[in-house]
Scaffold this active site. Structure first.
Site, PDB file in Angstrom:
ATOM      1  N   GLU A   1      28.392  23.522  20.351  1.00  0.00           N
ATOM      2  CA  GLU A   1      29.286  22.727  20.076  1.00  0.00           C
ATOM      3  C   GLU A   1      30.176  23.468  18.959  1.00  0.00           C
ATOM      4  OE1 GLU A   1      27.596  19.027  18.534  1.00  0.00           O
ATOM      5  OE2 GLU A   1      29.227  18.275  17.087  1.00  0.00           O
TER       6      GLU A   1
ATOM      7  N   ASN B   1      23.168  18.888  15.324  1.00  0.00           N
ATOM      8  CA  ASN B   1      22.953  17.538  16.352  1.00  0.00           C
ATOM      9  C   ASN B   1      22.042  17.906  17.119  1.00  0.00           C
ATOM     10  OD1 ASN B   1      24.894  16.337  15.031  1.00  0.00           O
ATOM     11  ND2 ASN B   1      26.608  17.149  16.189  1.00  0.00           N
TER      12      ASN B   1
ATOM     13  N   LYS C   1      20.017  17.779   9.733  1.00  0.00           N
ATOM     14  CA  LYS C   1      21.305  16.855   9.386  1.00  0.00           C
ATOM     15  C   LYS C   1      20.730  15.136   9.469  1.00  0.00           C
ATOM     16  CE  LYS C   1      25.558  15.594  11.790  1.00  0.00           C
ATOM     17  NZ  LYS C   1      26.589  16.178  12.570  1.00  0.00           N
TER      18      LYS C   1
ATOM     19  N   GLU D   1      26.393  10.915  11.603  1.00  0.00           N
ATOM     20  CA  GLU D   1      27.120  10.733  12.815  1.00  0.00           C
ATOM     21  C   GLU D   1      25.937  10.862  13.924  1.00  0.00           C
ATOM     22  OE1 GLU D   1      29.047  14.696  12.845  1.00  0.00           O
ATOM     23  OE2 GLU D   1      30.763  14.090  11.897  1.00  0.00           O
TER      24      GLU D   1
ATOM     25  N   ARG E   1      21.075  18.839   4.691  1.00  0.00           N
ATOM     26  CA  ARG E   1      22.694  18.856   4.502  1.00  0.00           C
ATOM     27  C   ARG E   1      23.189  17.550   3.607  1.00  0.00           C
ATOM     28  NH1 ARG E   1      25.798  18.774   9.410  1.00  0.00           N
ATOM     29  NH2 ARG E   1      27.105  20.552   8.818  1.00  0.00           N
TER      30      ARG E   1
ATOM     31  N   ASP F   1      36.076  18.048   6.014  1.00  0.00           N
ATOM     32  CA  ASP F   1      35.472  18.855   7.129  1.00  0.00           C
ATOM     33  C   ASP F   1      36.233  20.094   7.318  1.00  0.00           C
ATOM     34  OD1 ASP F   1      33.581  19.084   8.992  1.00  0.00           O
ATOM     35  OD2 ASP F   1      34.287  17.767  10.364  1.00  0.00           O
TER      36      ASP F   1
ATOM     37  N   GLU G   1      36.770  25.497  14.390  1.00  0.00           N
ATOM     38  CA  GLU G   1      37.185  24.064  14.779  1.00  0.00           C
ATOM     39  C   GLU G   1      38.380  23.452  14.604  1.00  0.00           C
ATOM     40  OE1 GLU G   1      34.007  21.457  13.455  1.00  0.00           O
ATOM     41  OE2 GLU G   1      34.991  19.868  14.285  1.00  0.00           O
TER      42      GLU G   1
HETATM   43  C1  GCV Z   1      27.573  19.628  14.267  1.00  0.00           C
HETATM   44  C2  GCV Z   1      32.153  17.612  12.154  1.00  0.00           C
HETATM   45  C3  GCV Z   1      32.125  18.269  13.647  1.00  0.00           C
HETATM   46  C4  GCV Z   1      30.896  18.011  14.530  1.00  0.00           C
HETATM   47  C5  GCV Z   1      29.712  18.603  13.613  1.00  0.00           C
HETATM   48  C6  GCV Z   1      29.819  17.788  12.316  1.00  0.00           C
HETATM   49  C7  GCV Z   1      28.596  18.388  11.327  1.00  0.00           C
HETATM   50  O1  GCV Z   1      32.073  16.433  12.255  1.00  0.00           O
HETATM   51  O2  GCV Z   1      33.306  17.713  14.282  1.00  0.00           O
HETATM   52  O3  GCV Z   1      31.027  18.878  15.685  1.00  0.00           O
HETATM   53  O4  GCV Z   1      28.406  18.554  14.487  1.00  0.00           O
HETATM   54  O5  GCV Z   1      30.881  18.028  11.809  1.00  0.00           O
HETATM   55  O6  GCV Z   1      28.928  19.508  10.409  1.00  0.00           O
HETATM   56  O7  GCV Z   1      27.408  17.739  11.253  1.00  0.00           O
END
Ligand code: GCV
Length: 700
Positions: A185, A227, A310, A314, A347, A389, A417
């Protein structure tokens, strides 16, 4: 000569031409030194090594030293059994007493765990430490000095790591990934290097990965994505019995380089893996489940680092489902790890809950601040550097310094990112330096983020720094060769946040490309200015998130899309920016300590580069330069493009000084970057022209 076999094996591997100049060797090039007088100076010491002690880490140190010396000097050192016969002595303090007689006592006493001394006694170069890992770090330091062509005659170095936990966080997805989902990711350096189908069988790349990390001082790695179950991901399976031998194999290899293994786990694991009826932190069955799990892991991997979680974020589940707090959730798992010395990293990236402020920036603080002191001793709350972010510019998260009774860790994003993926040069070291130096005033002046995460400010039991990895299976590891500088810089800054950006960048260039002054000055100039340049043509004055949506594919968060981000930049016909003041806005400024809060509250005192993060101002608002905000937006976007064109031209002047493969690679990327920068400029400038109806009137 017990080292003969592994040494030969290692040398064949390191010296094989298979990797050419693709960038695979990163900063561990160990190129033959052509300056004869320097080489003969080095050879005064580098022909023989005495290495008392016998451990896996000492073996790694010797292998590295041997390979590095042989390649740089052209002479393979011999391993001798008597300290007096050696030019280089490497060993822990207790094992090299005769060689360290001359090292002043205060230096020895100043050594902390994994710190080291490198000194020239007149006759010998001695690397000593309290621990084997310190010897390994010292060895890499010596090789770095030699790659930078620094003479050894006067060498006298005492180093201690300033931050205890220095971790990489991989967002790599183990198991099968649903179609269209990448194996990493937000990863732009290729596919994941972790081959779970083949493991526990190891391959050479794992060793080179570990060498690379250890050479910068990284001492832990979380090998899978936070994730763990979203959209069919299978990361949660790392806790199933099938994966334990695979984890054990990785941990055993990493151990040789002083690196501890950690994994991300899913809060619902007891339900997902064993079918328990719930994962409620107050259910004794759930506690038992985590206890058993920890016992099994530590039975196989006694130095296992711990878990990263986490939760409630999300789509990743957490304690909210059971009406429990983040602390109750974290403590459940931490209690299971505690008897084994394990750590639970939890986190703080929790947002979106309807009861919280509508401003996302406020939310992590709202959730975590009231829980200060409620977390177990072996929990660390890991906080992203900014409240949104990983934008190119954000203020430091208000949570730093807000939880004196709770261990904290800083999360940075090495992978780009929001900062150009593997397509743009964007050196993030200057940004990280600002973050680490930022004074939170949590205990009056001198309460920097680096003092918080080193544990010094509040006496934390555990604390540290984590970087989201940019490593993949690309031959050069990171996709864009220059993205290696971010990986290198992360490790070096984690070891010592007081290092200057210039020092780190120079180290990286000199080890990666050699010591030609022109090469050093051109690449330094590009790297040092690249963050500002990227900011110039993307996102003005801290407004952030001007990019497209977040699908995790290679397009996510890459291109400009200002019209879809009104919730963040709040542009209307009259002005732009998010009012986060206490007086009239979301109140986020109030989460900081004084005087930081009053600085951000006032548009006059607020640092201009963050003006639009904290304030909604009219387009005609005048900046200190005398320009209006709207003219500043137009001008910086134009300037940004010009700067990238300048990089391209500068790079071309290095044609004869850089090997063809790496030269062409960077040239091609820069050419692409010009196109992307123009796309950003045109998109942002035309958006603001349309919404403000004010035309671009450059002064010249
Ligand atoms: C791993 C943002 C990123 C996600 C990431 C998330 C996180 O939303 O776009 O890809 O997921 O942060 O840090 O958990």
């Amino acid at each position: 000569m017990k080292f003969v076999f592994p040494l030969l094996f290692f040398l064949v591997e390191v010296c094989s031409g298979a990797n050419g100049e693709t960038g695979y060797k990163t900063w561990l090039q160990y190129r033959l030194i052509e300056d004869q007088s320097l080489t003969s100076g080095y050879l005064k010491y580098c022909k023989s090594i005495f290495v008392p002690g016998n451990s896996e880490i000492i073996t790694s140190s010797l292998l590295e030293l041997n390979a590095g010396l042989k390649q740089m000097t052209g002479t393979e050192p011999v391993v001798v059994t008597n300290a007096d016969q050696a030019g280089i002595v490497i060993g822990t303090i207790d094992k090299v007493s005769s060689s360290i007689r001359h090292i002043p006592d205060y230096q020895i006493k100043s050594l902390r765990q994994d710190g080291y001394i490198i000194t020239n006694t007149g006759r010998q170069i001695v690397i000593t430490s309290k621990s084997d890992t310190g010897i390994l770090y010292g060895t890499f330091h010596l090789l770095r000095i030699m790659q930078m062509k620094i003479p050894l005659s006067e060498i006298s170095i005492v180093e201690n790591p300033k931050i205890r936990l220095r971790l990489l966080n991989h967002w790599d997805n183990p198991g099968k990934v649903p179609s269209g989902v990448p194996s990493i990711e937000r990863g732009y350096g290729g596919e994941t290097i972790f081959n779970w189908d083949e493991l526990p069988v190891l391959n050479k790349r794992y060793t080179d990965y570990a060498r690379m990390l250890a050479s910068t001082g990284i001492n832990g790695t979380v090998v899978n994505n936070v994730n763990t179950a979203k959209n069919g991901l299978e990361g949660w399976k790392l806790l199933t019995p099938e994966y334990l031998p695979k984890l054990k194999a990785l941990a055993s290899l990493f151990r040789k380089y002083g690196i501890r293994l950690y994994i991300s786990v899913n809060f619902f694991s007891p339900v997902l893996i064993s079918g328990l009826k719930d994962a409620d932190p107050l259910n004794p069955e759930v506690q038992k489940w985590w206890n058993n799990k920890a016992e099994k892991i530590y039975g196989e991997i006694p130095d296992f680092g711990g878990f990263l979680v986490k939760a409630d974020s999300e789509g990743e589940p957490g304690p909210i489902k059971y009406g429990r707090t983040q602390a109750e959730g974290a403590n459940l798992i931490a209690r299971a790890l505690e008897p084994f010395g394990g750590i639970l990293i939890w986190r703080a990236f929790v947002y979106g809950n309807k009861e919280l402020s509508p401003d996302r920036a406020c939310q992590a603080y709202e959730v975590f601040k009231p829980l200060d002191g409620a977390f177990s001793e072996n929990v660390i709350v890991q906080i992203k550097n900014g409240p949104i972010d990983f934008q190119i510019r954000e203020p430091v998260s208000s949570l730093f310094g807000a939880m004196p009774e709770t261990n904290q860790m800083l999360e940075l994003q090495i992978t780009q990112e929001y900062t150009g993926h593997d397509k743009h040069i964007c050196c993030l070291i200057p940004e990280w330096k600002e973050i680490l130096d930022f004074d939170t005033y949590a205990k009056g002046t001198n309460s920097s983020v680096s003092k918080i995460i080193s544990g010094e400010l509040f006496g934390y039991k555990y604390s540290g720094i984590a970087g989201v990895s940019n490593i993949g299976d690309n031959p050069n590891w990171t996709g864009h060769l220059f993205a290696q500088a971010n990986l290198y810089g992360f490790g070096r800054m984690a070891w010592n946040p007081d290092l200057t950006t210039e020092t780190i960048i120079r180290e990286w260039i000199s080890q990666t490309f050699g010591n030609n002054e022109k090469v050093l000055s051109v690449i330094s100039e590009i790297l040092l200015s690249s963050r500002k340049t990227y900011e110039n043509y993307t996102s003005p004055l801290g407004v952030g998130l001007m990019c497209n949506g977040g699908n995790t594919g290679h397009e996510g968060h890459f291109s400009p899309s200002p019209a879809s981000r009104i919730n963040y930049h709040k542009a209307d016909h009259n002005g732009v920016g998010y009012d986060r003041t206490k007086a009239t806005g979301s109140g986020y400024t109030g989460q900081y300590h004084t005087p930081v809060s009053s600085m951000y509250e006032s548009p006059e005192l607020c640092p201009e580069e963050l003006l639009l993060f904290f304030h909604h101002v009219p387009y005609q608002y005048r900046l200190k330069s005398g320009k209006t905000v709207i003219q500043h937006i137009y001008d910086t976007h134009n300037e940004g493009v010009e700067e990238v064109i300048g990089y391209y031209e500068k790079w071309k002047t290095l044609k004869e000084l850089i090997d063809n493969e790496r030269y062409e690679h960077v040239l091609e990327r820069l050419n692409g970057q010009i196109g992307y920068a123009k796309e950003w400029r045109d998109s942002i400038n035309s958006y603001f022209l349309k919404i403000s109806s004010i035309i671009d009137k450059p002064l010249h």
